[in-house]
Scaffold this motif. Structure first.
Motif: not given
Length: 605
Positions: A506-524
């Motif tokens: 999902h993060a890669h899909l968002l980045m390809r759409a130009g969205i770079h302000d993202l939080v991967r929900e499990m990472l923190p």
């Protein structure tokens, strides 16, 4: 004596091991497997264990443990959230079903008291069977599933006082003995009841605290068994139900910090003894009755399914359910339940019902349970598709442009904290959520949420997206998240988008759409837990922080590299392998990271 006891135990275990997995594989549930196992080894067939009544008396301890576990699950907070469905819909259904079946039983010749006991007993449903069917079809979270669970919960609660009252109602012996005896017995029962509640409130936690301090699993398990059996005996000596005592003890421990340990310890005893109880009931089932009076048995079974199903449909419609939901509940909950065995057996023991009638009703209930999986499967396959797909969905709300600085799309648990912080800081925000039930739920707590699809640009414009500064994409649905991101970026290019990424894909899909302000929900949460583990292993907190920060920076760089090969599986796998080797090299070369003594990268000092 010992040889006979071991032989009987081996027979019961062998029957359960053979029949229960078979019935589970057929989708008919464990309860029916135990019942059939009991029928096979009982007097009506092979006669391997002739003393069915003796087994039944002992196995009722399984009901004691079942009620204790039910009490453990009934935390006050859970009841408060579900109170309307549990006590509203549940009481409506139980009242309608009991009245309907009791009137029929009275019309067939039973006394009013016996008809009431039979009506209530047959009105109960099979909790394990129903929950299994809902779970297999992934319908527990649906509106029908939630209402079904609430109804089952109320039935479990309602069965407790009825079970406790049966010995008191038995043959009117106390009333015949005079008012003095009645007052003495009532005082004794009330004293035992209050003593259990007060003693449990102030003694149970200290008792389990002492047991936990011994750090002995055997002592803790023995303490649990002592509490359950002691509470049951106290109620029994006071002339009430053993099950009532166990249930009260469970409720008193529902909010205890030891609840999960207690439940884990009691589960094997509960499962085995409850299985033994169902096998004993099966042993007492007179299968010969089906051959002797097939029309009577099958007619009563069909009558139970139809009358109960009709009363459930009526109760659901009166409660506001659609025809689809009402019919589904009517088919799903039309069978008799395991608590009916308990109540009917108790009523027969107390001479409220004839033994012959009890045997007939037990057989009818068993047959009704056997038909439920078949009926519900047929309903789901052939009848349900003919209903409207869902209740007519209300039209979308028209958001008010309150000049929000933030618009939140999707207001589940993940982003409720953001809303609370914004509200605390008095930063105006607007929430759009496409889940109508979620919107209703959140509104009950005083939050301002609009029902609408954030992918609808007209709704976004009405919400003030042209003047807002930030859009937060917080929904679970990856496709919906991407659809909103792409449309909003084109229509409102000045709106900065922050997004929740469900996973790396999902993060890669968002980045390809130009969205770079993202939080991967499990990472923190994963990184925070990793830090705590490193500290527990002996790393100083500063070094643990540095190690986690090193990993996070490397992972962000890897994420960017993997974006370049997104869609190429072989190259993606290669980047994963390269990243693992790079990370190990980074840790080996980093002078600020020293793993605990004995670790492969421990620094020599």
């Amino acid at each position: 004596m010992a040889v006979d006891l071991l032989l009987n135990a081996a027979i019961f275990l062998a029957a359960a091991v053979l029949m229960v997995p078979l019935f589970k594989a057929l989708g008919l549930g464990e309860v029916l497997g135990y019942l059939v196992a009991g029928v096979i080894i009982g007097p009506s067939m092979l006669g391997l264990v002739p003393d069915a009544e003796g087994v039944l008396q002992f196995s009722q301890v399984g009901i004691v443990f079942l009620l204790f576990v039910i009490g453990l699950e009934l935390k006050p907070a859970r009841l408060r959230v579900m109170r309307r469905a549990v006590f509203g819909f549940g009481s409506l259904q139980v009242t309608l079903t009991t009245a309907t079946l009791a009137l029929v039983a009275w019309w067939l010749g039973l006394s009013p008291l016996a008809a009431l006991v039979v009506g209530f007993s047959l009105g109960l449903c099979s909790t394990p069977l129903v929950l299994q069917l809902l779970g297999e079809r992934k319908e527990l979270a649906s509106r029908q599933g939630r209402h079904g669970f609430a109804l089952l919960l109320f039935q479990d609660l309602a069965a407790i006082p009825v079970l406790a009252a049966i010995p008191i109602l038995a043959a009117g012996s106390l009333l015949a003995a005079g008012p003095g005896v009645l007052v003495r017995e009532a005082t004794l029962a009330l004293g035992a009841f209050l003593g259990l509640i007060l003693g449990g409130r102030y003694l149970l936690r200290p008792l389990f605290h002492l047991a936990a301090r011994t750090k002995s699993r055997q002592v803790f398990t023995a303490t649990t068994l002592l509490v359950v059996i002691g509470a049951a005996l106290l109620m029994e000596l006071a002339g009430l139900s053993m099950a009532l005592g166990a249930f009260i003890a469970g409720v008193l421990l529902a909010d205890s910090e030891y609840r999960h340990s207690i439940e884990a310890d009691i589960e094997p005893f509960r499962g085995l003894l409850l299985g033994l109880f169902f096998m004993a009931v099966g042993m007492m089932a007179q299968i010969g009755l089906l051959a002797e009076m097939p029309l009577t048995v099958l007619g009563l079974t069909l009558g139970l399914l139809l009358l109960k199903g009709a009363s459930l449909v009526l109760a659901s419609r009166l409660y506001g359910g659609t025809w689809k939901e009402a019919t589904g509940l009517g088919v799903l909950l039309s069978q008799g339940g395991e608590f009916a065995f308990v109540l009917l057996t108790a009523a027969a023991t107390a001479a409220l019902l004839d033994r012959e009638l009890t045997e007939l009703l037990v057989l009818v209930i068993s047959l009704s349970m056997a038909t439920t999986p078949l009926l519900y499967g047929g309903y789901a396959r052939w009848l349900r598709p003919h209903f409207a797909t869902s209740r007519k969905r209300p039209g979308y709300d028209t958001p008010e442009d309150d000049a929000p600085q933030v618009i939140i799309a999707g207001f589940g648990r993940f982003w409720q904290i953001l809303g609370r912080v914004l509200q605390g800081l008095q930063i105006p925000y607007t929430v759009l959520d496409i889940n109508a039930e979620q919107v209703d739920f959140v509104r009950r707590y005083g939050n301002k949420v609009y029902y609408g699809d954030a992918a609808r640009l007209d709704l976004m414009a009405a919400a003030g997206a042209d003047k807002a500064r930030v859009l937060v994409l917080a929904m679970d649905d990856i496709e919906a998240s991407m659809r909103i991101a792409e449309r909003v970026r084109r229509r409102f290019p000045r709106l900065r988008i922050f997004a929740r990424a469900r996973n790396r894909y999902h993060a890669h899909l968002l980045m390809r759409a130009g969205i770079h302000d993202l939080v991967r929900e499990m990472l923190p949460a994963s990184l925070e837990l990793t830090r705590e583990v490193l500290v527990a292993l002996g790393l100083p907190p500063a070094q643990a922080d540095h190690g986690v920060a090193t990993f996070r920076e490397h992972d962000e760089q890897t994420l960017l590299r993997q974006l370049e090969v997104f869609g190429n599986e072989s190259q993606y796998i290669q980047t994963v392998q390269e990243a693992a080797r790079e990370l190990e090299s980074l840790f080996e070369a980093d002078e600020e990271i020293a793993t605990p003594a004995g670790g492969p990268h421990a620094k020599k000092r």
